[in-house]
Scaffold this active site. Structure first.
Site, PDB file in Angstrom:
ATOM      1  N   GLU A 128       0.801  -1.333   0.005  1.00 48.03           N
ATOM      2  CA  GLU A 128      -0.018  -0.157   0.003  1.00 48.03           C
ATOM      3  C   GLU A 128       0.990   1.382   0.123  1.00 48.03           C
ATOM      4  O   GLU A 128       2.039   1.271   0.552  1.00 48.03           O
ATOM      5  CB  GLU A 128      -0.970  -0.196   1.340  1.00 48.03           C
ATOM      6  CG  GLU A 128      -0.108  -0.098   2.470  1.00 48.03           C
ATOM      7  CD  GLU A 128      -0.955  -0.209   3.657  1.00 48.03           C
ATOM      8  OE1 GLU A 128      -1.907   0.470   3.979  1.00 48.03           O
ATOM      9  OE2 GLU A 128      -0.675  -0.996   4.627  1.00 48.03           O
ATOM     10  N   LYS A 130       2.792   4.556   1.092  1.00 48.98           N
ATOM     11  CA  LYS A 130       3.084   5.212   2.319  1.00 48.98           C
ATOM     12  C   LYS A 130       3.009   6.730   2.159  1.00 48.98           C
ATOM     13  O   LYS A 130       3.593   7.425   1.438  1.00 48.98           O
ATOM     14  CB  LYS A 130       4.818   4.984   2.506  1.00 48.98           C
ATOM     15  CG  LYS A 130       5.400   5.433   3.699  1.00 48.98           C
ATOM     16  CD  LYS A 130       6.971   5.173   3.753  1.00 48.98           C
ATOM     17  CE  LYS A 130       7.422   5.624   4.972  1.00 48.98           C
ATOM     18  NZ  LYS A 130       7.270   6.984   5.179  1.00 48.98           N
ATOM     19  N   ASP A 132       2.823  10.591   2.937  1.00 49.02           N
ATOM     20  CA  ASP A 132       3.716  11.531   3.654  1.00 49.02           C
ATOM     21  C   ASP A 132       3.006  12.364   4.827  1.00 49.02           C
ATOM     22  O   ASP A 132       2.713  13.520   4.075  1.00 49.02           O
ATOM     23  CB  ASP A 132       4.518  12.009   2.794  1.00 49.02           C
ATOM     24  CG  ASP A 132       5.710  13.009   3.428  1.00 49.02           C
ATOM     25  OD1 ASP A 132       6.124  12.814   4.697  1.00 49.02           O
ATOM     26  OD2 ASP A 132       6.313  13.701   2.631  1.00 49.02           O
ATOM     27  N   TYR A 240      -4.583   2.591   8.359  1.00 50.61           N
ATOM     28  CA  TYR A 240      -3.822   1.478   7.971  1.00 50.61           C
ATOM     29  C   TYR A 240      -3.372   0.443   8.887  1.00 50.61           C
ATOM     30  O   TYR A 240      -3.014  -0.517   8.317  1.00 50.61           O
ATOM     31  CB  TYR A 240      -2.777   2.002   6.857  1.00 50.61           C
ATOM     32  CG  TYR A 240      -1.926   2.792   7.722  1.00 50.61           C
ATOM     33  CD1 TYR A 240      -0.871   2.070   8.661  1.00 50.61           C
ATOM     34  CD2 TYR A 240      -1.699   4.202   7.324  1.00 50.61           C
ATOM     35  CE1 TYR A 240      -0.388   3.265   9.141  1.00 50.61           C
ATOM     36  CE2 TYR A 240      -0.614   5.047   7.770  1.00 50.61           C
ATOM     37  CZ  TYR A 240      -0.170   4.479   8.840  1.00 50.61           C
ATOM     38  OH  TYR A 240       0.547   5.171   9.754  1.00 50.61           O
ATOM     39  N   LYS A 328      11.301   2.842  -0.302  1.00 51.40           N
ATOM     40  CA  LYS A 328      11.122   4.442  -0.469  1.00 51.40           C
ATOM     41  C   LYS A 328      11.309   4.635  -2.113  1.00 51.40           C
ATOM     42  O   LYS A 328      11.944   4.068  -2.941  1.00 51.40           O
ATOM     43  CB  LYS A 328      12.234   4.921   0.213  1.00 51.40           C
ATOM     44  CG  LYS A 328      12.172   4.922   1.585  1.00 51.40           C
ATOM     45  CD  LYS A 328      11.242   5.734   2.381  1.00 51.40           C
ATOM     46  CE  LYS A 328      11.122   7.100   2.077  1.00 51.40           C
ATOM     47  NZ  LYS A 328      12.082   7.508   3.157  1.00 51.40           N
ATOM     48  N   CYS A 433      27.224  44.675  -5.197  1.00 51.79           N
ATOM     49  CA  CYS A 433      25.955  44.353  -4.638  1.00 51.79           C
ATOM     50  C   CYS A 433      24.886  44.849  -5.455  1.00 51.79           C
ATOM     51  O   CYS A 433      24.793  46.037  -5.785  1.00 51.79           O
ATOM     52  CB  CYS A 433      25.897  45.037  -3.304  1.00 51.79           C
ATOM     53  SG  CYS A 433      24.073  44.355  -2.390  1.00 51.79           S
ATOM     54  N   CYS A 436      22.572  47.431  -2.902  1.00 48.61           N
ATOM     55  CA  CYS A 436      23.139  48.723  -2.696  1.00 48.61           C
ATOM     56  C   CYS A 436      24.394  49.240  -3.211  1.00 48.61           C
ATOM     57  O   CYS A 436      24.727  50.229  -2.981  1.00 48.61           O
ATOM     58  CB  CYS A 436      23.564  48.783  -0.981  1.00 48.61           C
ATOM     59  SG  CYS A 436      25.077  47.921  -0.748  1.00 48.61           S
ATOM     60  N   CYS A 457      28.373  41.071  -0.067  1.00 48.38           N
ATOM     61  CA  CYS A 457      28.154  42.556   0.142  1.00 48.38           C
ATOM     62  C   CYS A 457      28.873  43.154   1.184  1.00 48.38           C
ATOM     63  O   CYS A 457      28.871  42.643   2.356  1.00 48.38           O
ATOM     64  CB  CYS A 457      26.803  43.073  -0.075  1.00 48.38           C
ATOM     65  SG  CYS A 457      26.614  44.852   0.326  1.00 48.38           S
ATOM     66  N   CYS A 463      22.989  48.316   3.290  1.00 48.18           N
ATOM     67  CA  CYS A 463      22.443  47.361   2.389  1.00 48.18           C
ATOM     68  C   CYS A 463      21.049  47.261   3.040  1.00 48.18           C
ATOM     69  O   CYS A 463      21.063  46.629   3.916  1.00 48.18           O
ATOM     70  CB  CYS A 463      23.473  46.161   2.239  1.00 48.18           C
ATOM     71  SG  CYS A 463      22.746  45.183   1.208  1.00 48.18           S
TER      72      CYS A 463
END
Length: 736
Positions: A128, A130, A132, A240, A328, A433, A436, A457, A463
């Site tokens: 069946e 799994k 999550d 289940y 899995k 940057c 700035c 930066c 900034c």
């Protein structure tokens, strides 16, 4: 952890194995808390499974080194605070993992070997999806739902009965007949993709929080203190399994789950019976093919021995049933095109490249952006032109393969070079940057001599991208310690324009009416968001003008109390890169005043060779000098710093070493919970008296000042014969 994890288990020495088991225990425990308690996983499922597999392999090779806190056999994490505890009558265990078809074949073979004496035994299995989500156990007495709990640590969970009652898939009274007098139905609470997207849209419209993924959102929704909020999230439940039952619901796993459906539960329509590994794997492929169209998250397929009598006979091993395994799924992948590369500036000034993609669905989630980590990762080589293992040579226009690591974090796993456009050129990171305009530099690591992979930066104070986090740091406990000016208020004041730089904090009192209005509007917005999320309509809501925030006077008083901070605290509060509390104290002790530090900093920044100007100071290396050059050499920082110093006047650092200073020249260590001073205050006090403060105890330690809760340092001090005194005795010793 060290690089020992790269070493084959059979090649580990006993000391290496012991060290790695310690690190693995800590890493797995932290991951369990992040996932099960905080609903905010910090590593992917695959990374977590790898940690557990490595731990198990080392324990099997070195059985004498198995730790008392070994994660083997531990399920989940301790229940979070805030909910009553429920002890499970039958533990809620985790499952062993299978990652390949060969693992499944081996699982079946182990079962057949175990029962090989029963020549005519026909073993069957169930398969069946799994789900999550968040595991839950529902207790029914005489068919009535009386209590529900989370898995918790497998032995004790959280009582979330009221919240579970809001889920329409969970019957308050069982239907049909034939149910035991007492039974604990177990299953998974989850959120569909459609409901998750609807919640994100409702929250965005109300200015509320963003949500990361359905699993975490379902877990957080189930732990709400207000059940009406849980009800508004439209959670679902698949049954289940079962825990304690006064009598077995059926002789087989498959028949028992079909009974659940008769009693009013939702069960997976994809559950089947099989008789061999080929049939199980074939059904795995069927479910995998349907995965994206199911409308909810699954991360594998669970196989169980069908006959309950055989389950009992095969039994359990270290917190896992031998008769079940979770196969899995590999991370889902999809192909898309890189349409652009944007640069985001992080809270510490790091330039983070992000690829903009043609939208593509991966595991039920539409991915439009993916992080590119740093410029070496993009280029596929380091600054010396040498290839790096994880580098991709990613260019705008490239077709790339995307996967969601652990079904959460999108990442590029491959570049399809054969599809690269003829005009695609290597990407070059900006050297300034984008927010700035300050220079963005790559530092040299003093220890390795190599250039750092990330570009930063240098405009710490000016900034905007760094401003909020810089302001939080400025007001934090280790820095200026402004009580009441926490992260939430700083974010509010910054977003509304009340505070843009640290200097603005000290003029808030002059703008009291604006502060009160902004805080009132924020609370009104939060109330509307709660109303929308819960479906409740508020009654007798007062207008924002009627709200009275008496706490403002306390906040303004706390701000005024920090107008004359200690110099080392002020230097640390500026948030200069690489300047921590210890280095800030060294700078304060060396230069004495902020004015002198600024003078030397500017001269050093202007010099062709900074090392010829900056004095040689024990504890100050090239990395710190470079950081000071970047800071004081950036003219944009001058205006901000000058405005701050017009409001704040750091005290000169005075070293009060005198003939009667009984601790001058001595090495002091502070440990335990200090009750009359913070750790940083204690450190600064000792250093002003001419003492050296260390972080660990050794034979060279002269005095250990131990507060309540002193642990290993106290024991070490006693072993070395170090003098141990209390906090009160410390003040007596220094004459305070």
């Amino acid at each position: 952890m060290s690089d020992l994890s790269q070493k084959p288990v059979e090649d580990l020495t006993e000391d290496e194995a012991r060290a790695e088991l310690e690190g693995l225990a800590k890493s797995i425990a932290a991951a369990d808390i992040a996932y099960h308690q905080n609903d905010a996983p910090e590593i992917t499922d695959a990374e977590y499974d790898a940690l557990r597999q490595r731990n198990k392999a080392i324990e099997e090779a070195f059985p004498d080194l198995v730790r008392a806190d070994s994660p083997t056999g531990v399920v989940g994490a301790a229940p979070a605070e805030g909910f009553a505890k429920v002890r499970h009558a039958v533990p809620m265990l985790s499952l062993a993992k299978a990652y390949t078809d060969e693992d499944v074949v081996d699982f079946i073979a182990r079962g057949r070997r175990f029962f090989e004496r029963d020549k005519d035994l026909d073993i069957a299995f169930t398969a069946e999806p799994k789900i999550d989500g968040l595991s839950a156990s529902l207790r029914y007495e005489n068919g009535v739902f009386v209590q529900g709990a989370t898995r918790g640590d497998g032995a004790v969970g959280e009582d979330i009965t009221a919240n579970l009652r809001t889920i329409k898939d969970i019957p308050h009274k069982l239907s049909g007949s034939g149910w035991p007098e007492v039974i604990e139905i177990r299953g998974e609470v989850y959120m569909t993709y459609a409901e998750f997207q609807a919640l994100k849209e409702r929250s965005a419209a109300a200015g509320g929080q963003d949500y990361v993924n359905p699993r975490n959102t379902a877990a957080g929704s189930l732990r709400q203190k207000d059940p009406t909020i849980t009800a508004s999230r439209n959670l679902r439940f698949f049954a289940y399994a079962w825990g304690f039952a006064s009598e077995e619901p059926a002789p087989t796993q498959y028949e028992a789950v079909q009974k659940f459906a008769e009693w009013g539960f939702q069960i997976s329509p994809l559950m089947v019976r099989a008789t061999n590994a080929d049939e199980l794997i074939a059904h795995y492929r069927t479910i995998e093919a349907q995965r994206a169209s199911l409308g909810y998250d699954i991360d594998g397929v669970v196989y169980k021995v069908d006959q309950l009598e055989l389950q009992r006979r095969w039994g359990f091993v270290t917190g896992e049933p031998r008769w079940a395994i979770a196969h899995k799924f590999p991370a889902e992948r999809a192909t898309t095109v890189v349409r652009g590369i944007d640069i985001q500036v992080g809270r510490t000034g790091t330039l983070a490249p992000v690829a903009r993609l043609d939208p593509v669905s991966v595991g039920g989630v539409t991915v439009v952006n993916v992080t590119l980590h740093n410029e070496d990762y993009i280029a596929g080589k380091d600054s010396n032109g040498l290839p790096i293992r994880e580098g991709k040579d990613i260019r705008i226009g490239d077709s790339v393969v995307i996967q969601r690591a652990g079904d959460v974090i999108p990442q590029i796993v491959d570049v399809l070079v054969e599809k690269r456009p003829a005009d695609a050129v290597p990407y070059e990171m900006p050297h300034s940057c984008p927010v700035c305009g300050s220079p963005a530099t790559r530092e040299i690591n003093e220890k390795t001599g190599k250039e750092d992979s990330r570009r930063r930066c240098t405009g710490e104070l000016i900034c905007p991208a760094q401003a909020v986090e810089s302001l939080k740091h400025f007001a934090s406990r280790g820095a200026l310690d402004i009580e009441g000016l926490g992260a939430e208020n700083i974010e509010l004041f910054f977003s509304t324009g009340l505070v843009k730089t640290a200097a603005d904090i000290f003029t808030l009192k002059d703008r009291r009416a604006d502060v009160q209005r902004v805080m009132a509007e924020k609370r009104e917005e939060q109330a509307r968001a709660r109303e929308l999320a819960s479906g409740k309509t508020r009654k007798n809501v007062r207008s924002v003008e009627d709200r009275n925030y008496q706490g403002l006077d306390k906040l303004f008083a706390a701000i005024d109390a920090r107008r004359e901070p200690e110099l080392d605290r002020f230097i640390f509060a500026l948030g200069i890169h690489h300047i921590g509390e210890t280095t800030a104290a060294v700078l304060a002790r060396t230069f004495g005043t902020m004015e002198e530090l600024m003078r030397v900093g500017k001269e050093t920044a202007a010099a062709e060779d900074p090392t010829t100007v900056f004095p040689s100071v024990d504890g100050i290396g090239g990395t710190v000098i470079d950081a000071l050059v970047d800071f004081f050499g950036n003219e944009r920082n001058d205006e901000v710093l000058d405005a701050l110093l017009a409001e704040v006047h750091p005290k000169p650092y005075v070293v009060t070493i005198s003939a009667d200073s009984v601790v001058a020249g001595k090495t002091i260590v502070f440990t335990g919970s200090l009750e009359k001073m913070t750790r940083s205050e204690a450190k600064a006090m000792a250093e002003r008296l001419g003492a050296k403060v260390a972080g660990s105890v050794s034979a060279k330690t002269d005095i250990l000042v131990a507060g309540p809760g002193a642990g290993s340092k106290l024991k070490t001090a006693q072993e070395h014969g170090v003098e141990v005194i209390s906090e009160d005795e410390w003040f007596e010793r220094i004459g305070r």
